[in-house]
Write a protein that holds these residues in place. Structure first.
Motif, mmCIF file in Angstrom:
data_model
loop_
_atom_site.group_PDB
_atom_site.id
_atom_site.type_symbol
_atom_site.label_atom_id
_atom_site.label_comp_id
_atom_site.label_asym_id
_atom_site.label_seq_id
_atom_site.Cartn_x
_atom_site.Cartn_y
_atom_site.Cartn_z
ATOM 1 N N VAL A 33 32.701 41.977 33.525
ATOM 2 C CA VAL A 33 34.103 42.147 33.893
ATOM 3 C C VAL A 33 34.525 40.984 34.772
ATOM 4 C CG1 VAL A 33 35.785 43.611 35.077
ATOM 5 C CG2 VAL A 33 33.944 44.656 33.726
ATOM 6 N N SER A 34 35.597 40.307 34.383
ATOM 7 C CA SER A 34 36.111 39.188 35.174
ATOM 8 C C SER A 34 37.299 39.650 36.001
ATOM 9 C CB SER A 34 36.514 38.033 34.251
ATOM 10 O OG SER A 34 37.515 38.448 33.321
ATOM 11 N N PHE A 35 37.492 38.965 37.144
ATOM 12 C CA PHE A 35 38.583 39.314 38.052
ATOM 13 C C PHE A 35 39.578 38.163 38.135
ATOM 14 C CE2 PHE A 35 34.801 41.571 39.833
ATOM 15 C CZ PHE A 35 35.198 42.849 39.454
ATOM 16 N N PRO A 36 40.870 38.496 38.297
ATOM 17 C CA PRO A 36 41.430 39.852 38.399
ATOM 18 C C PRO A 36 41.509 40.544 37.031
ATOM 19 C CG PRO A 36 43.197 38.254 38.446
ATOM 20 C CD PRO A 36 41.915 37.466 38.458
ATOM 21 N N ILE A 37 41.552 41.869 37.074
ATOM 22 C CA ILE A 37 41.742 42.672 35.865
ATOM 23 C C ILE A 37 43.241 42.739 35.588
ATOM 24 C CG2 ILE A 37 41.389 44.934 34.810
ATOM 25 C CD1 ILE A 37 39.032 45.294 36.796
ATOM 26 N N VAL A 38 43.638 42.282 34.414
ATOM 27 C CA VAL A 38 45.061 42.174 34.089
ATOM 28 C C VAL A 38 45.454 43.321 33.164
ATOM 29 C CG1 VAL A 38 46.867 40.743 33.075
ATOM 30 C CG2 VAL A 38 44.971 39.679 34.334
ATOM 31 N N PRO A 51 40.153 43.710 42.261
ATOM 32 C CA PRO A 51 41.434 43.022 42.078
ATOM 33 C C PRO A 51 42.089 43.378 40.745
ATOM 34 C CG PRO A 51 39.765 41.491 42.883
ATOM 35 C CD PRO A 51 39.051 42.752 42.514
ATOM 36 N N ALA A 52 43.240 44.015 40.821
ATOM 37 C CA ALA A 52 44.029 44.387 39.636
ATOM 38 C C ALA A 52 45.459 44.609 40.106
ATOM 39 C CB ALA A 52 43.480 45.647 38.966
ATOM 40 N N ASP A 89 46.386 37.540 45.074
ATOM 41 C CA ASP A 89 46.256 37.742 46.517
ATOM 42 C C ASP A 89 45.032 38.590 46.833
ATOM 43 O OD1 ASP A 89 48.566 36.289 46.834
ATOM 44 O OD2 ASP A 89 49.862 38.065 46.957
ATOM 45 N N GLN A 90 44.766 39.584 45.987
ATOM 46 C CA GLN A 90 43.619 40.464 46.218
ATOM 47 C C GLN A 90 42.313 39.703 46.091
ATOM 48 O OE1 GLN A 90 43.865 43.986 43.739
ATOM 49 N NE2 GLN A 90 46.079 44.114 44.013
ATOM 50 N N VAL A 91 42.245 38.744 45.172
ATOM 51 C CA VAL A 91 41.036 37.952 44.998
ATOM 52 C C VAL A 91 40.822 37.047 46.208
ATOM 53 C CG1 VAL A 91 39.919 36.145 43.629
ATOM 54 C CG2 VAL A 91 41.123 38.018 42.489
ATOM 55 N N GLN A 132 40.484 42.954 27.997
ATOM 56 C CA GLN A 132 39.480 43.529 28.890
ATOM 57 C C GLN A 132 39.942 44.863 29.458
ATOM 58 O OE1 GLN A 132 36.805 41.550 32.229
ATOM 59 N NE2 GLN A 132 38.856 41.897 33.022
ATOM 60 N N ALA A 133 41.199 44.959 29.870
ATOM 61 C CA ALA A 133 41.725 46.210 30.407
ATOM 62 C C ALA A 133 41.703 47.310 29.353
ATOM 63 C CB ALA A 133 43.145 45.991 30.934
ATOM 64 N N ARG A 134 42.064 46.959 28.128
ATOM 65 C CA ARG A 134 42.054 47.963 27.056
ATOM 66 C C ARG A 134 40.624 48.410 26.758
ATOM 67 N NH1 ARG A 134 46.226 44.512 24.949
ATOM 68 N NH2 ARG A 134 44.701 43.424 23.630
ATOM 69 N N GLN A 135 39.667 47.488 26.840
ATOM 70 C CA GLN A 135 38.268 47.847 26.615
ATOM 71 C C GLN A 135 37.755 48.796 27.695
ATOM 72 O OE1 GLN A 135 36.538 43.922 26.471
ATOM 73 N NE2 GLN A 135 36.437 43.920 24.224
#
Length: 470
Positions: free
Chosen positions: A71-76, A184-185, A211-213, A81-84
């Motif tokens: 899983v890579s960040f941020p999650i978009v 981070p999302a 910003d979260q990252v 990736q989010a759908r998976q």
């Protein structure tokens, strides 16, 4: 016969009876009792029931999910990736008494079980840093115990996701709290609102993913018995790792390995931290006066602020102000002899209500219509599993009502029943409904009144019947 009125708020799973305000316990007639109650009620709370913070130098976890991959960040939100992640998850249930239920009006979230989540080894050093930094703000004494964070689940909240007011169950022995690691999302809404004893703390969780990252590792932690609400996600996606906070006794050792990173922010209730209160001279004087003048009063029962379960009832698991009050009472010594003045115990208080009747809906567990006046009602209030400092059960039943030093049973017992049962009609008896409420107290007994080996803590438990809801 003693009548105690308890206040109850509306709930569909409760008997529908008129609520009555709880009267205060009668004013103390003995000077020592007034002084004793005042000294104990003035103890300041240590720490907060909920905190949040950021470790700017801590690393985000190397995260891999079965069926998704790394899983890579941020999650978009809306990305492949989010759908998976959603496809790999299951609808998250919730508990109601002994039942596990699904209701999207109560909880709308996705969960991924821990065995499907792989976290890089280096992550645990940063996790230890989080645990170390939340202990002091939460008023946790780590001089003889270690706090561990055990991974529970990964949760995903899409737009519209939420969780109505609830408490977390203690999922393992010595669990006392919940830790949330925010990944981070980008999202809007989704504030976590935690409440305890009439105080409410709000922890915003939204913001831009970039910003979260950049800001570092964000966390929120709270005691498991606190009610909390996750407000609706209005846009985007909220993704978190959830951990059980567990207390592990380790005499003579600190709580966690060396810290990793620094805390940039730690927020919670604005309270002073004091993990080792000094004994109060006024309290010692009141205790000595009690021992010298009123040998007929063998014990007092003191309401605690937090809830504890039977499996986790111990001095090591006491939280916040409860831990401070117990520590202060246990530290009282007779100036003349240098010996401890008190035996101190923790007890689980149970209130059991029984009602016999036939207007009960077994499917939904609620009463239909108002109760008729001819229904038989009986109640019992007692303390069970009274435990000493060593963890030994010294007495199962003690009288709670007659021995409260301050407060009322409303201060001891929870508003909502922790469980309820329905018994169908039999050949010899009619149907019966039971409601169980629980709370916790400290019990103090002067050592001058009873030897350590054999303590008869109280007279008979309290039984009574009344036409009102107690």
């Amino acid at each position: 016969q003693q009548t105690i009125f308890l206040k109850r708020t509306a709930c569909k799973n409760m008997p529908k009876r008129a609520a009555r305000a709880a009267p205060a316990v009668a004013a103390a007639v003995n000077p020592y009792k007034e002084a004793l109650a005042a000294a104990l009620q003035n103890i300041q709370t240590s720490g907060s029931f909920a905190v949040s913070g950021v470790l700017p130098k801590a690393r985000l976890p190397q995260l891999e999910v079965e069926g998704v991959g790394p899983v890579s960040f941020p999650i978009v939100c809306g990305s492949p990736q989010a759908r998976q992640l959603v496809a790999a998850a299951q609808q998250a249930p919730f508990g109601r008494g002994p039942k596990t239920m699904m209701d999207l009006d109560v909880r709308r979230a996705w969960q991924i079980e821990p065995e499907r989540v792989k976290l890089g080894e280096g992550w645990y050093h940063d996790l230890f840093g989080v645990v170390e930094h939340l202990c002091a703000p939460m008023g946790i004494d780590t001089s003889e115990q270690r706090v561990e964070a055990h991974f529970y689940k990964m949760l995903v909240y899409e737009e519209g996701g939420h969780f109505t007011k609830h408490r977390d169950t203690e999922k393992e022995r010595n669990m006392f709290g919940t830790l949330i690691i925010h990944l981070p999302a980008a999202h809007e809404g989704g504030d976590l609102v935690v409440s305890h004893n009439g105080c409410e703390l709000r922890f915003p969780s939204g913001g831009e993913a970039s910003d979260q990252v950049e800001e570092g590792l964000r966390y929120t932690a709270f005691y498991a018995d606190c009610q909390h609400v996750l407000e609706t996600i209005s846009k985007g996606m909220r993704v978190v790792l959830v951990y059980n906070l567990v207390m592990v006794p380790t005499p003579g050792k600190g709580s966690v390995p060396p810290k990793q990173g620094e805390v940039a922010e730690a927020s919670g209730e604005d309270e002073r931290i004091s993990l080792a209160p000094t004994p109060s001279g006024a309290l010692t004087a009141a205790l000595r006066q009690w021992i010298a003048t009123d040998k007929a009063k063998k014990l007092f029962v003191l309401p605690m602020e937090h809830r504890y379960t039977r499996s986790n009832l111990s001095f090591a698991n006491l939280k916040g102000r409860d831990a401070l009050m117990a520590q202060l009472l246990r530290s009282q010594v007779d100036p003349a002899t240098g010996q401890p003045l008190l035996h101190v115990y923790v007890s689980l208080v149970v209130r059991k209500e029984e009602m016999h009747g036939d207007n009960y809906d077994e499917t939904y567990g609620e009463l239909e219509g108002e109760m008729e006046s001819d229904h038989e009602r009986a109640e019992r209030v007692f303390a069970r599993n009274t435990v000493d400092v060593a963890g030994n059960v010294v007495k199962h039943d003690i009288n709670v009502i007659d021995n409260l030093l301050f407060g009322t049973l409303v201060d001891v017992l929870t508003t909502y029943p922790v469980r309820q049962r329905y018994f169908e009609d039999t050949g010899n008896e009619g149907s019966k409904h039971e409601w169980h409420y629980e709370g916790s107290v400290l019990t103090i007994v002067p050592r001058a009144f009873a030897p350590a080996a054999a303590i008869d803590l109280a007279s008979k438990p309290s039984y009574y019947n009344d036409d009102y809801f107690l």
